[in-house]
Design a protein around this motif. Structure first.
Motif, PDB file in Angstrom:
ATOM      1  N   ALA A   1       0.927   1.733 -10.515  1.00  0.00           N
ATOM      2  CA  ALA A   1       0.008   1.765 -11.659  1.00  0.00           C
ATOM      3  C   ALA A   1       0.453   2.778 -12.707  1.00  0.00           C
ATOM      4  O   ALA A   1       0.247   2.574 -13.898  1.00  0.00           O
ATOM      5  N   HIS A   2       1.084   3.855 -12.257  1.00  0.00           N
ATOM      6  CA  HIS A   2       1.503   4.896 -13.201  1.00  0.00           C
ATOM      7  C   HIS A   2       2.554   4.387 -14.181  1.00  0.00           C
ATOM      8  O   HIS A   2       2.783   5.004 -15.210  1.00  0.00           O
ATOM      9  N   ARG A   3       3.193   3.284 -13.820  1.00  0.00           N
ATOM     10  CA  ARG A   3       4.209   2.744 -14.736  1.00  0.00           C
ATOM     11  C   ARG A   3       3.597   2.216 -16.021  1.00  0.00           C
ATOM     12  O   ARG A   3       4.268   2.164 -17.047  1.00  0.00           O
TER      13      ARG A   3
ATOM     14  N   SER B   1       2.667   9.571  -9.097  1.00  0.00           N
ATOM     15  CA  SER B   1       2.073   9.583  -7.759  1.00  0.00           C
ATOM     16  C   SER B   1       1.700  11.001  -7.324  1.00  0.00           C
ATOM     17  O   SER B   1       2.272  11.986  -7.807  1.00  0.00           O
ATOM     18  N   THR B   2       0.804  11.064  -6.354  1.00  0.00           N
ATOM     19  CA  THR B   2       0.419  12.366  -5.812  1.00  0.00           C
ATOM     20  C   THR B   2       1.515  12.896  -4.885  1.00  0.00           C
ATOM     21  O   THR B   2       2.341  12.127  -4.365  1.00  0.00           O
ATOM     22  N   HIS B   3       1.488  14.203  -4.662  1.00  0.00           N
ATOM     23  CA  HIS B   3       2.393  14.825  -3.687  1.00  0.00           C
ATOM     24  C   HIS B   3       1.557  15.659  -2.738  1.00  0.00           C
ATOM     25  O   HIS B   3       1.081  16.725  -3.103  1.00  0.00           O
TER      26      HIS B   3
ATOM     27  N   PRO C   1     -10.124  10.122 -11.312  1.00  0.00           N
ATOM     28  CA  PRO C   1      -8.812   9.829 -10.722  1.00  0.00           C
ATOM     29  C   PRO C   1      -7.897   9.184 -11.763  1.00  0.00           C
ATOM     30  O   PRO C   1      -8.382   8.550 -12.703  1.00  0.00           O
ATOM     31  N   SER C   2      -6.614   9.347 -11.571  1.00  0.00           N
ATOM     32  CA  SER C   2      -5.704   8.860 -12.615  1.00  0.00           C
ATOM     33  C   SER C   2      -5.829   7.357 -12.817  1.00  0.00           C
ATOM     34  O   SER C   2      -5.630   6.861 -13.917  1.00  0.00           O
ATOM     35  N   THR C   3      -6.217   6.630 -11.763  1.00  0.00           N
ATOM     36  CA  THR C   3      -6.352   5.173 -11.932  1.00  0.00           C
ATOM     37  C   THR C   3      -7.499   4.819 -12.867  1.00  0.00           C
ATOM     38  O   THR C   3      -7.571   3.704 -13.349  1.00  0.00           O
ATOM     39  N   ALA C   4      -8.415   5.728 -13.091  1.00  0.00           N
ATOM     40  CA  ALA C   4      -9.568   5.425 -13.945  1.00  0.00           C
ATOM     41  C   ALA C   4      -9.396   6.010 -15.344  1.00  0.00           C
ATOM     42  O   ALA C   4     -10.311   5.968 -16.146  1.00  0.00           O
TER      43      ALA C   4
ATOM     44  N   CYS D   1       7.017   7.466  -9.186  1.00  0.00           N
ATOM     45  CA  CYS D   1       6.158   6.441  -8.575  1.00  0.00           C
ATOM     46  C   CYS D   1       6.684   6.122  -7.185  1.00  0.00           C
ATOM     47  O   CYS D   1       7.801   5.637  -7.038  1.00  0.00           O
ATOM     48  N   ARG D   2       5.827   6.359  -6.221  1.00  0.00           N
ATOM     49  CA  ARG D   2       6.194   5.937  -4.880  1.00  0.00           C
ATOM     50  C   ARG D   2       6.175   4.419  -4.810  1.00  0.00           C
ATOM     51  O   ARG D   2       5.532   3.750  -5.627  1.00  0.00           O
ATOM     52  N   GLN D   3       6.850   3.918  -3.789  1.00  0.00           N
ATOM     53  CA  GLN D   3       6.822   2.477  -3.555  1.00  0.00           C
ATOM     54  C   GLN D   3       5.369   1.991  -3.509  1.00  0.00           C
ATOM     55  O   GLN D   3       4.520   2.649  -2.882  1.00  0.00           O
TER      56      GLN D   3
ATOM     57  N   VAL E   1       0.840  -1.186   0.000  1.00  0.00           N
ATOM     58  CA  VAL E   1       0.000   0.000   0.000  1.00  0.00           C
ATOM     59  C   VAL E   1       0.881   1.243   0.000  1.00  0.00           C
ATOM     60  O   VAL E   1       1.854   1.324   0.754  1.00  0.00           O
ATOM     61  N   ASP E   2       0.522   2.190  -0.834  1.00  0.00           N
ATOM     62  CA  ASP E   2       1.224   3.463  -0.932  1.00  0.00           C
ATOM     63  C   ASP E   2       1.524   4.014   0.470  1.00  0.00           C
ATOM     64  O   ASP E   2       0.613   4.227   1.264  1.00  0.00           O
ATOM     65  N   PRO E   3       2.809   4.271   0.783  1.00  0.00           N
ATOM     66  CA  PRO E   3       3.157   4.751   2.127  1.00  0.00           C
ATOM     67  C   PRO E   3       2.500   6.088   2.471  1.00  0.00           C
ATOM     68  O   PRO E   3       2.389   6.432   3.651  1.00  0.00           O
TER      69      PRO E   3
ATOM     70  N   ASP F   1     -11.006   6.509  -4.862  1.00  0.00           N
ATOM     71  CA  ASP F   1     -10.256   7.058  -5.999  1.00  0.00           C
ATOM     72  C   ASP F   1      -9.072   6.190  -6.379  1.00  0.00           C
ATOM     73  O   ASP F   1      -8.567   6.281  -7.489  1.00  0.00           O
ATOM     74  N   CYS F   2      -8.618   5.366  -5.448  1.00  0.00           N
ATOM     75  CA  CYS F   2      -7.564   4.415  -5.804  1.00  0.00           C
ATOM     76  C   CYS F   2      -7.550   3.311  -4.752  1.00  0.00           C
ATOM     77  O   CYS F   2      -8.226   3.402  -3.724  1.00  0.00           O
ATOM     78  N   ASP F   3      -6.786   2.288  -5.019  1.00  0.00           N
ATOM     79  CA  ASP F   3      -6.785   1.132  -4.132  1.00  0.00           C
ATOM     80  C   ASP F   3      -6.300   1.486  -2.728  1.00  0.00           C
ATOM     81  O   ASP F   3      -6.815   0.959  -1.736  1.00  0.00           O
ATOM     82  N   ALA F   4      -5.340   2.391  -2.625  1.00  0.00           N
ATOM     83  CA  ALA F   4      -4.817   2.746  -1.303  1.00  0.00           C
ATOM     84  C   ALA F   4      -5.921   3.358  -0.434  1.00  0.00           C
ATOM     85  O   ALA F   4      -6.043   3.041   0.753  1.00  0.00           O
ATOM     86  N   SER F   5      -6.741   4.211  -1.025  1.00  0.00           N
ATOM     87  CA  SER F   5      -7.846   4.804  -0.269  1.00  0.00           C
ATOM     88  C   SER F   5      -8.808   3.716   0.206  1.00  0.00           C
ATOM     89  O   SER F   5      -9.285   3.733   1.343  1.00  0.00           O
TER      90      SER F   5
HETATM   91  S1  SF4 Z   1      -0.950   8.623  -6.603  1.00  0.00           S
HETATM   92 FE1  SF4 Z   1      -2.948   8.473  -7.377  1.00  0.00          FE
HETATM   93  S2  SF4 Z   1      -3.131   6.400  -7.926  1.00  0.00           S
HETATM   94 FE2  SF4 Z   1      -1.351   6.506  -6.747  1.00  0.00          FE
HETATM   95  S3  SF4 Z   1      -2.057   5.989  -4.763  1.00  0.00           S
HETATM   96 FE3  SF4 Z   1      -2.101   8.143  -4.844  1.00  0.00          FE
HETATM   97  S4  SF4 Z   1      -4.081   8.628  -5.569  1.00  0.00           S
HETATM   98 FE4  SF4 Z   1      -3.841   6.485  -5.883  1.00  0.00          FE
END
Ligand code: SF4
Ligand code: SF4
Lengths: 373, 430
Positions: free
Chosen positions: A328-330, A241-243, A293-296, A322-324, A76-78, A105-109
């Motif tokens: 998906a952004h790859r 990834s988001t910042h 969301p970018s995943t969609a 891309c964070r650890q 899961v996104d840290p 909006d994404c799997d981490a959420s």
């Molecule tokens: S950067 Fe976007 S896709 Fe990646 S975890 Fe965060 S919200 Fe989800």
């Protein structure tokens, strides 16, 4: 709010960024509730209409996340683990929400929601009540119908929570306020490349998720009337990834880069057209089709958006960051890099709030050499 | 779980199920026929394991399950070569590889050594957009290969009734909630005309009702088999025999062959129990394995039988086949939507997953659980915690199941052996 000059406005935006609980504390002091939310497609107008302040929950570099990591383990996104840590053991400066709202909006959420739900169900850890708003984003009519149901359910939940339904006037005011904030953000997006460092632009954006929307709109509009000169630096477009903190941007800009644009939802990617009509139907259309969301998004959509944004911002390089575990952004990096038409790098497995600067240089140098040859 | 079909029988100590042999043979014949038909121009769908395959079945459009085909690629040791095709395009070769392998094959140069002759190019690809990668990955079928991709939503519920295994068969409306079922049902209605185009025929609800009836019957046989194994005084069949015997018929759900195959597994297991057969004559420890299988070392599961009298008595594949598929109801399309719209939650999402493991552990009278936590495991803390709360010892192992390099098999064997030795010995009446 009193009219303020551009400098005071800029300072107010910075303050709202540096202390994300600043406005939340003011709200609480007036006996008004604060709703912490996670997800770029959170229907914030319903929260505002219910008399609460919506504050997007953010992480913080250096926070102790070991307890959160125990519960929310796995890939899961840290960033989200960091947010969970803020919820479980808030530190000074963390907004303490009366209610938490999470979207899909994404799997981490989604994993964050499941974790909080299970912590509450098993009585393992006490935390505020949590609502989950399952908004989805495929273009079909089935999705729109489903989302309309989710939004009306959420409106009902908020009504039950505060003991009174949202009325038409409250919703109209909330939509108008958030639309004003959206317009101001769009103006920021158009001006930022020639006016602000990437770090500063990100601070100004982040303030929008911690301030009351009307106050934000007025403050940002005032701030944008200031006099600007284009900051120094090699213009870079940041994707991936988001910042939610400026750490990565500050590191890039400390190294001679200038982040002139980005497409994640804490930055330019959070740009939204106005909702317009204050109805659940209009909100449904907005959050189904305008806030995607970018995943969609498909790689083609991402690529063509990147091409446009790189051109407009004058970026001469592209970074997919891309964070650890946020891999998906790859999948769309090759299409995005090709569409951008500038030297492009992919940094993967990056730690929260950090990046591998030498790797960035190492990837870009040979491409630049080839271009100048 | 679909990875299971890659399991090849190896060292044999216990009884060998005829049903598993028959299933493997059927699978080869079926695939050869399918290849022949597609060469003659018949359409072919590629469908993800958790997407409603029954719609294709009901309209006689042949389909291959994406993850099953991945398991064949892996078993033939072609994954590395195919994943290279992704890498060469700058695409990830280490994200959701199991779903990506058929795409990787399609992007690779065709060779004479393709597994089972290779997967013919599909006419349509269908998948739910689970996680962050699925939509983007499957979109590549369209953008890179011109194969239309039909995405389905993967909705999530805010609240769920915990005891899904009791509710699902008849009262799925309560278990899942109507909103998610409505959504998938609407999506399936939108998909039907597209399949009609492929089939060159009209959708017939009666036919879908038959398919649902057959697949429900198959699920009932699986349930009886699972219940029989749970209740048998000693475990009569090794777990790696049961898995292919149950899983291969799953890919043929809704056919009379699959229903008969599930019944034959039951009959066979039932006579073994009747004969008093046991994998370990002196069964001292009944174990449960949670997490993905150790595909690189299937013998692992059998390696504590002689030395420790310990036998793995439970497999997720049979248990899911027993509890997760049956959906009764007058409206077959809605029942089908209910089968899949919350499918993954049953095994991955707490509280469903967690409470279900506890229930299965208790009904199978296990003495301990080995919990393999792979890097992408979800909610593993809650699973371990709930089992321990229920008084069941748990050994957690952190490893990547798909990758033998991530752990030392010898060290893991010793770790499990020491843990088994620490468990109370059942034969001494503790
Ligand atoms: S950067 Fe976007 S896709 Fe990646 S975890 Fe965060 S919200 Fe989800
Ligand atoms: S998650 Fe389970 S059902 Fe879905 S594809 Fe993987 S193994 Fe099959």
């Amino acid at each position: 709010m009193r009219p303020i000059d551009a400098q005071q406005a800029a300072a107010a935006l910075r303050a709202a960024h540096d202390d994300r609980a600043l406005h939340a504390r003011q709200f609480a002091a007036q006996g008004r509730p604060v709703v912490g939310y996670v997800g770029c497609d959170t229907p914030v107008e319903l929260i505002t209409a219910a008399g609460a302040l919506p504050v997007r929950l953010a992480g913080r570099a250096g926070r102790d996340t070991s307890l959160a990591r125990t519960y929310l383990d796995g890939a899961v996104d840290p960033q989200v683990v960091n947010v969970l840590a803020a919820i479980l053991t808030p530190e000074d400066g963390d907004p303490v929400p009366d209610l938490i709202v999470i979207t899909h909006d994404c799997d981490a959420s989604l994993q964050l929601f499941y974790t909080l739900r299970e912590l509450r169900r098993t009585g393992t850890h006490s935390c505020p009540p949590v609502h989950f708003v399952d908004l989805l984003h495929l273009p079909g009519e089935a999705t729109r119908r489903y989302n309309l149901g989710r939004l009306s359910r959420f409106a009902d939940q908020l009504a039950a929570w505060r003991g009174r339904a949202v009325n038409a006037a409250e919703l109209a005011e909330a939509v108008a306020d958030h639309d004003a904030a959206r317009r101001a953000r769009t103006a920021l997006r158009k001006q930022r490349a020639s006016a602000l460092t990437g770090g500063e632009a990100l601070r100004w954006y982040a303030a929008s998720t911690a301030m009351p929307p009307r106050a934000y709109a007025d403050t940002l509009t005032a701030a944008l009337t200031g006099e600007f000169t284009r900051p120094e630096g090699r213009p870079l477009f940041v994707s991936g990834s988001t910042h939610d903190t400026t750490d990565v941007y500050d590191a890039l800009e400390g190294d001679g880069w200038l982040v002139v644009g980005d497409d994640h939802d804490w930055g330019d990617g959070g740009d939204q057209p106005p909702v317009g009509e204050p109805t659940l139907e209009a909100l449904t259309d907005h959050y189904t089709r305008e806030v995607v969301p970018s995943t969609a998004r498909t790689p083609q959509q991402i690529a063509s958006a990147a091409r446009g944004a790189v051109t407009r911002s004058g970026a001469a390089h592209l970074l997919t960051y891309c964070r650890q575990y946020d891999d998906a952004h790859r999948w769309d990096h090759p299409a995005r890099a090709a569409a951008a038409g500038v030297p492009a790098a992919l940094l993967r497995d990056q730690p929260y709030a950090g990046l591998d600067l030498p790797a960035l240089t190492a990837q870009l140098a040979p491409q630049e050499a080839q271009m100048t040859r | 779980m679909s990875e299971s079909t890659s399991i090849r029988p190896r060292r044999r100590t216990g009884p060998r199920l005829a049903a598993a042999r028959d299933a493997l043979q059927h699978q080869r014949e079926w695939f050869a026929t399918l290849r022949g038909q597609t060469e003659q121009g018949r359409p072919l769908a590629l469908v993800n394991a958790d997407a409603p395959q029954e719609l294709f079945r009901a309209m006689d459009v042949p389909y291959v399950v994406n993850q099953w085909w991945s398991s064949i690629i892996s078993a033939k040791r072609m994954s590395g070569r195919y994943l290279k095709a992704l890498r060469e395009r700058g695409l990830p070769d280490d994200v959701e590889q199991y779903s990506a392998l058929p795409l990787a094959e399609a992007l690779s140069p065709r060779g004479d050594d393709a597994p089972w002759g290779g997967l013919p190019t599909p006419s349509l690809v269908l998948a739910e957009c689970t996680g962050d990668s699925m939509r983007r990955m499957f979109q590549l079928w369209e953008s890179e290969l011109g194969v239309p991709f039909w995405p389905l939503e993967s909705a999530a519920a805010e609240t769920v009734a915990v005891n899904w295994w009791e509710l699902m068969r008849h009262d799925w409306e309560t278990a899942i909630g109507s909103a998610r079922i409505d959504l998938l049902q609407d999506e399936l209605k939108a998909l039907i005309p597209r399949i009609e185009e492929l089939a060159g025929a009209r959708f017939d609800e009666e036919r879908l009702a038959q398919v649902m009836a057959l697949s429900n019957e198959q699920a009932e046989w699986n349930r009886r088999t699972r219940d029989l194994l749970a209740a048998a005084p000693r475990c009569p069949v090794p777990v790696d025999d049961i898995i292919p015997a149950v899983m291969i018929p799953q890919w043929h759900r809704g056919t009379s062959w699959a229903t008969a195959a599930a019944k034959s597994v039951y009959d066979e297991v039932s006579s073994l129990v009747g004969e008093g057969r046991a994998v370990v004559p002196e069964e001292r420890h009944r174990l449960m394995w949670i997490g993905r299988g150790l595909w690189f070392d299937m013998d692992f599961y059998r390696s504590f039988e002689q030395s420790h009298g310990a036998v793995f008595v439970w497999s997720m594949y049979l248990a899911l086949a027993a509890d997760a598929y049956a959906r009764y109801g007058d409206d077959p399309l809605r029942a089908l939507a209910a089968r899949f719209c919350a499918f993954r939650d049953q095994m991955y999402t707490p509280p469903w997953s967690v409470e279900w493991y506890v229930k299965e552990a208790k009904t199978h009278r296990v003495d301990g659980v080995v919990h393999l936590i792979s890097p992408d495991s979800r909610s593993s803390w809650f699973t371990t915690h709930a089992l321990r709360q229920a008084g069941i010892p748990v050994l957690e192992i952190r490893a990547d199941n798909a990758d033998g390099r991530s752990l030392d098999p010898r060290a893991m064997h010793d770790q499990v052996a020491r843990w088994i030795e620490s468990l109370p010995d059942q034969s001494q009446g503790c």
